[in-house]
Motif scaffolding. Structure first.
Motif, PDB file in Angstrom:
ATOM      1  N   PHE A  13       0.772  -1.053  -0.184  1.00 16.65           N
ATOM      2  CA  PHE A  13       0.058   0.074   0.145  1.00 16.65           C
ATOM      3  C   PHE A  13       0.956   1.298   0.183  1.00 16.65           C
ATOM      4  CE2 PHE A  13      -3.426  -2.893   1.984  1.00 16.65           C
ATOM      5  CZ  PHE A  13      -4.169  -2.925   0.720  1.00 16.65           C
ATOM      6  N   GLY A  14       1.925   1.054   0.485  1.00 14.83           N
ATOM      7  CA  GLY A  14       2.870   2.468   0.514  1.00 14.83           C
ATOM      8  C   GLY A  14       3.503   2.706  -0.988  1.00 14.83           C
ATOM      9  N   ALA A  15       3.761   1.629  -1.591  1.00 14.97           N
ATOM     10  CA  ALA A  15       4.212   1.725  -2.934  1.00 14.97           C
ATOM     11  C   ALA A  15       3.134   2.187  -3.839  1.00 14.97           C
ATOM     12  CB  ALA A  15       4.855   0.407  -3.490  1.00 14.97           C
ATOM     13  N   ILE A  16       1.855   1.715  -3.646  1.00 11.30           N
ATOM     14  CA  ILE A  16       0.575   2.251  -4.549  1.00 11.30           C
ATOM     15  C   ILE A  16       0.670   3.600  -4.143  1.00 11.30           C
ATOM     16  CG2 ILE A  16      -1.596   2.114  -4.956  1.00 11.30           C
ATOM     17  CD1 ILE A  16      -1.289  -0.875  -4.538  1.00 11.30           C
ATOM     18  N   GLY A  17       0.565   3.976  -2.846  1.00  8.71           N
ATOM     19  CA  GLY A  17       0.512   5.268  -2.293  1.00  8.71           C
ATOM     20  C   GLY A  17       1.489   6.249  -3.055  1.00  8.71           C
ATOM     21  N   MET A  18       2.731   5.972  -3.074  1.00  4.88           N
ATOM     22  CA  MET A  18       3.870   6.550  -3.501  1.00  4.88           C
ATOM     23  C   MET A  18       3.579   6.798  -5.095  1.00  4.88           C
ATOM     24  SD  MET A  18       6.595   8.261  -3.055  1.00  4.88           S
ATOM     25  CE  MET A  18       8.092   8.406  -2.404  1.00  4.88           C
ATOM     26  N   GLY A  19       2.999   5.837  -5.661  1.00  3.70           N
ATOM     27  CA  GLY A  19       2.656   5.956  -7.141  1.00  3.70           C
ATOM     28  C   GLY A  19       1.512   7.154  -7.285  1.00  3.70           C
ATOM     29  N   TYR A  20       0.657   7.088  -6.558  1.00  3.47           N
ATOM     30  CA  TYR A  20      -0.550   8.132  -6.674  1.00  3.47           C
ATOM     31  C   TYR A  20      -0.144   9.470  -6.210  1.00  3.47           C
ATOM     32  CZ  TYR A  20      -4.633   4.972  -7.142  1.00  3.47           C
ATOM     33  OH  TYR A  20      -5.725   4.293  -7.329  1.00  3.47           O
ATOM     34  N   CYS A  34      -3.709  13.575  -2.461  1.00  2.20           N
ATOM     35  CA  CYS A  34      -4.259  13.160  -1.073  1.00  2.20           C
ATOM     36  C   CYS A  34      -4.252  11.804  -0.607  1.00  2.20           C
ATOM     37  CB  CYS A  34      -5.473  13.987  -0.600  1.00  2.20           C
ATOM     38  SG  CYS A  34      -5.381  15.743  -0.644  1.00  2.20           S
ATOM     39  N   VAL A  35      -4.766  11.053  -1.548  1.00  6.20           N
ATOM     40  CA  VAL A  35      -5.043   9.486  -1.329  1.00  6.20           C
ATOM     41  C   VAL A  35      -3.742   8.840  -1.399  1.00  6.20           C
ATOM     42  CG1 VAL A  35      -5.706   7.259  -2.428  1.00  6.20           C
ATOM     43  CG2 VAL A  35      -7.323   9.468  -2.439  1.00  6.20           C
ATOM     44  N   GLY A  36      -2.503   9.379  -2.082  1.00 10.72           N
ATOM     45  CA  GLY A  36      -1.238   8.955  -1.944  1.00 10.72           C
ATOM     46  C   GLY A  36      -0.531   9.206  -0.571  1.00 10.72           C
ATOM     47  N   MET A  37      -0.816  10.273  -0.078  1.00 11.87           N
ATOM     48  CA  MET A  37      -0.482  10.640   1.203  1.00 11.87           C
ATOM     49  C   MET A  37      -0.977   9.667   2.331  1.00 11.87           C
ATOM     50  SD  MET A  37       0.481  14.701   1.521  1.00 11.87           S
ATOM     51  CE  MET A  37      -1.097  15.439   1.107  1.00 11.87           C
ATOM     52  N   GLY A  56      -6.987   0.008   3.016  1.00 15.57           N
ATOM     53  CA  GLY A  56      -6.280   0.145   1.696  1.00 15.57           C
ATOM     54  C   GLY A  56      -6.986  -0.054   0.430  1.00 15.57           C
ATOM     55  N   ILE A  57      -7.941  -0.994   0.565  1.00 10.68           N
ATOM     56  CA  ILE A  57      -8.732  -1.061  -0.711  1.00 10.68           C
ATOM     57  C   ILE A  57      -9.718  -0.103  -0.908  1.00 10.68           C
ATOM     58  CG2 ILE A  57     -10.427  -2.576  -1.846  1.00 10.68           C
ATOM     59  CD1 ILE A  57      -9.018  -4.891  -0.511  1.00 10.68           C
ATOM     60  N   ILE A  58     -10.446   0.460  -0.057  1.00 13.47           N
ATOM     61  CA  ILE A  58     -10.923   1.868  -0.044  1.00 13.47           C
ATOM     62  C   ILE A  58     -10.298   3.028  -0.428  1.00 13.47           C
ATOM     63  CG2 ILE A  58     -12.484   3.149   1.202  1.00 13.47           C
ATOM     64  CD1 ILE A  58     -13.377   1.025   2.839  1.00 13.47           C
ATOM     65  N   LEU A  59      -8.957   3.239   0.130  1.00 10.67           N
ATOM     66  CA  LEU A  59      -8.339   4.187  -0.495  1.00 10.67           C
ATOM     67  C   LEU A  59      -7.710   4.108  -1.891  1.00 10.67           C
ATOM     68  CD1 LEU A  59      -6.060   4.951   2.759  1.00 10.67           C
ATOM     69  CD2 LEU A  59      -7.834   6.581   1.802  1.00 10.67           C
ATOM     70  N   VAL A  60      -7.429   3.054  -2.342  1.00 11.90           N
ATOM     71  CA  VAL A  60      -7.071   2.640  -3.408  1.00 11.90           C
ATOM     72  C   VAL A  60      -7.840   2.985  -4.799  1.00 11.90           C
ATOM     73  CG1 VAL A  60      -6.191   0.833  -5.065  1.00 11.90           C
ATOM     74  CG2 VAL A  60      -5.094   1.038  -2.947  1.00 11.90           C
ATOM     75  N   ALA A  61      -9.456   2.708  -4.174  1.00 10.14           N
ATOM     76  CA  ALA A  61     -10.441   2.757  -5.173  1.00 10.14           C
ATOM     77  C   ALA A  61     -11.095   4.293  -5.256  1.00 10.14           C
ATOM     78  CB  ALA A  61     -11.486   1.957  -4.761  1.00 10.14           C
ATOM     79  N   ILE A  62     -10.693   5.085  -4.312  1.00  4.83           N
ATOM     80  CA  ILE A  62     -11.196   6.442  -4.331  1.00  4.83           C
ATOM     81  C   ILE A  62     -10.747   7.231  -5.571  1.00  4.83           C
ATOM     82  CG2 ILE A  62     -11.010   8.872  -3.093  1.00  4.83           C
ATOM     83  CD1 ILE A  62     -11.031   7.035  -0.533  1.00  4.83           C
TER      84      ILE A  62
END
Length: 68
Positions: A13-20, A34-37, A56-62
Motif C-alpha cells: 500500500f505504501g508503494a501504491i501510495g507513492m505512485g498516486y 491526498c490519497v497517496g499521502m 487500503g482497498i477503499i483508499l486505492v479505489a477512491i
C-alpha cells in the motif's frame, strides 16, 4: 507490525501510495495526491491486517470514483 503479512501489505500500500502521490503532484490533481499521502501514512496507525486491507482497498479505489 508484528506479522509478516502486516509488513507485506504495508509495503504494498505504501508503494501504491507513492505512485498516486507522484502522479497527483505531476498532474496537479488533488485527489490522487491526498490519497497517496494517506496510503503512505495510514499503515503506521492500523493494528490488524483485516483493517489494513479494508482501509487500503477503499483508499486505492477512491481516485477511480472521485475525479476533481
Amino acid at each position: 507490525m508484528g506479522s509478516a503479512a502486516m509488513i507485506m501489505w504495508s509495503v504494498l500500500f505504501g508503494a501504491i501510495g507513492m505512485g498516486y502521490f507522484v502522479y497527483g503532484k505531476r498532474q496537479r490533481a488533488i485527489v490522487p495526491l491526498c490519497v497517496g499521502m494517506a496510503l503512505i501514512v495510514f499503515p503506521y496507525f492500523v493494528a490488524s491486517v483485516t483493517t489494513l486491507l479494508i482501509m487500503g482497498i477503499i483508499l486505492v479505489a477512491i481516485p477511480y470514483f472521485i475525479r476533481l
